[in-house]
Design an enzyme around this catalytic site. Structure first.
Site, PDB file in Angstrom:
ATOM      1  N   CYS A  91       0.829  -1.205   0.000  1.00  0.00           N
ATOM      2  CA  CYS A  91       0.000   0.000   0.000  1.00  0.00           C
ATOM      3  C   CYS A  91       0.868   1.262   0.000  1.00  0.00           C
ATOM      4  O   CYS A  91       1.511   1.556  -0.993  1.00  0.00           O
ATOM      5  CB  CYS A  91      -0.986  -0.032   1.168  1.00  0.00           C
ATOM      6  SG  CYS A  91      -2.383   1.104   0.951  1.00  0.00           S
TER       7      CYS A  91
ATOM      8  N   HIS B 227      -3.440  -5.595   1.148  1.00  0.00           N
ATOM      9  CA  HIS B 227      -3.188  -5.877   2.562  1.00  0.00           C
ATOM     10  C   HIS B 227      -3.547  -7.333   2.846  1.00  0.00           C
ATOM     11  O   HIS B 227      -4.396  -7.921   2.177  1.00  0.00           O
ATOM     12  CB  HIS B 227      -4.039  -4.974   3.453  1.00  0.00           C
ATOM     13  CG  HIS B 227      -3.619  -3.543   3.453  1.00  0.00           C
ATOM     14  ND1 HIS B 227      -2.476  -3.101   4.093  1.00  0.00           N
ATOM     15  CD2 HIS B 227      -4.181  -2.447   2.879  1.00  0.00           C
ATOM     16  CE1 HIS B 227      -2.365  -1.787   3.932  1.00  0.00           C
ATOM     17  NE2 HIS B 227      -3.379  -1.374   3.191  1.00  0.00           N
TER      18      HIS B 227
END
Length: 496
Positions: free
Chosen positions: A335, A432
């Site tokens: 991310c 994630h």
């Protein structure tokens, strides 16, 4: 209309163990046959959880819902506050960003709106469940904040809930903390406290007994339990205080040294947990160049303010230290870490930062532009590693849009869409929980092992099964230490 019977867990301070005990009660009530939900009116955390319908809530409430065996919804955490920079945070309402607000603005302008949102969310939840376990935040004795707080005794009033106060004996001064907290409460809120739990106890309980007897006589409140310290339960943490348990130095006894770059606004650090639990891995936090050493893997985790954290890496010399490892070690970015590995991060609308543009590390041929809309979604697909593909699932949560500056190998394919980037020994992805996928995780680590001349390890653990075992272990541990019969009696009596 049916209405759930609530129980609220408050603490004498942050990190007293409220989240873990709330998780334990969610599982205990579920084991006892009650349809149970967690509730935290307002959560300040950088660890998020994505609901089935693609909304963002605090990680702890998502995990607590899993412990209760129910699907997480935004009613369980209607207001999420995500710090972005000094005195400013992104306010997320029912899983969707509302706006960035300074602390004084939130306190002054959001209070009435927030109370309405929280009240409605709780009432809807209470109509669908039999028990609700409510988690407070910080301490209910924050004198400077209590006139407009939205997470402790005001929520106990909304829910008409009894309150158990939790004290952390491991830090010392537990009786002073418990008594002081109770004495600082106004009369109408003192009456809501129905007992206390002493948490994180080590040693001989008989030596504590005189203190327990004194406390009950002095306050008139029962000690509902003394919970022994439990240091090997593996349940996702939401509080950055959990990072203090991470080492900073290498461990020569472990075959793989994993250095995690720790920047000020690191988020969703639970991505690291599965690697921590692998027997051959030592995961440590790196906050300055001198700590980097010669790791086998460098991980750049998520960030709530990618531009500021990228800038931080250059200001501290960490950027230069990382770049000296180029082509020598494996590097992975998740991310915000993925964005930092690129060439440049831009924020023309000042979504996260007043910095319009910040240079990335240039280890991936990508560039990122921050957008005003946040992408929050659970994803499934296949990750690609040396022409082998692995089934993966996880979630995305980001406001950046990333594009390649030149042709590159993608990391994964999600429903036919190419995602992430691989360039040499560097990988980047928005996914994630990617390391929660057991097959991929072990294959990735084995690739690093082979580069070191180590034999691959075929066996790994099952992340889902391990989490379930942790819920069961936590519930059994807490159930053994507290008087559940008395708690059930209190809840029933309080509801009359």
């Amino acid at each position: 209309m049916k209405k759930a019977i609530p129980l609220m867990i408050q603490g004498t301070h942050s990190d007293a163990g409220k989240s873990l005990l709330t998780t334990a009660f969610c599982r205990i009530f579920a084991e006892d046959g009650f349809k149970t939900a967690p509730f935290k009116s307002q959560n300040m955390a950088l660890n998020s959880y994505i609901t089935k319908d693609g909304k963002e809530i605090g990680r702890a409430q998502g995990i607590q819902a899993e412990a209760a065996g129910v699907e997480a919804t935004t009613n369980m955490n209607p207001v999420l506050i995500k710090p972005t920079r000094e005195y400013e945070a992104q306010v997320v309402v029912h899983g969707v960003p509302l706006q960035n607000m300074y602390a004084y603005e939130y306190r002054k302008d959001f209070f009435e709106t927030g109370r309405e949102i929280i009240t409605k969310a709780y009432e809807e939840l209470a109509s669908d469940y039999e028990h609700i376990v409510i988690e407070g935040a910080g301490s209910p004795a924050e004198i400077n904040l209590n006139d407009r707080e939205l997470v402790n005794m005001r929520v106990a009033d909304i829910a008409q809930s009894p309150v158990i106060l939790v004290g952390d004996i491991d830090k010392g001064g537990v009786f002073a903390s418990l008594v002081g907290t109770i004495q600082l409460l106004p009369k109408e809120h003192k009456s809501k406290v129905v007992g206390v739990i002493i948490n994180k106890f080590r040693g001989d309980l008989s030596l504590l007994q005189p203190g327990l007897d004194w406390f009950e006589e002095y306050t008139g409140l029962p000690v509902l339990g003394v919970v022994p310290y439990l240091d090997d339960v593996e349940i996702d943490a939401e509080d950055s205080l959990a990072l203090t348990t991470y080492p900073t130095l290498p461990n020569p006894a472990k075959e793989l040294d994993v250095a995690v770059i720790s920047y000020p606004r690191m988020s969703n650090f639970t991505d690291l947990d599965p690697i921590r639990f692998e027997d051959d891995c030592h995961v440590r936090l790196v906050t300055k160049p001198s700590q980097l050493g010669t790791p086998d893997l460098i991980i750049l985790p998520g960030s709530k303010n990618t531009l500021e954290d990228a800038k931080y890496l250059y200001e501290t010399g960490l950027a230069e230290a990382i770049l000296t490892k180029k082509n020598k070690v494996d590097i992975a970015g998740i991310c915000g870490g993925y964005q930092i590995l690129g060439e440049v991060i831009s924020d023309p609308n000042e979504v996260e930062s007043t910095q319009k543009s910040v240079k990335g590390l240039g280890l991936l041929p990508i560039e990122t532009v921050m957008k005003t809309n946040k992408r929050t979604e659970r994803v499934t697909g296949r990750a690609i590693l040396h022409d082998e593909s692995y089934q993966i699932e996880g979630y995305e949560i980001h406001m950046g849009e990333t594009t390649s500056t030149k042709p590159t190998v993608h990391f994964a394919e999600l429903n036919g869409i190419k995602e992430g980037a691989v360039f040499g020994r560097v990988i980047g992805t928005y996914i994630h929980d990617v390391f929660h996928n057991d097959g991929f995780r072990r294959a990735y680590l084995n690739d690093i092992r082979q580069q070191k001349g180590l034999v691959p390890i075929k066996k790994t653990f099952n992340s889902r099964a391990r989490k379930e075992e942790s819920f069961q272990k936590l519930a059994a541990h807490v159930r053994k230490a507290i008087d559940m019969k008395q708690i059930y009696e209190i809840m029933s009596e309080y509801k009359k």
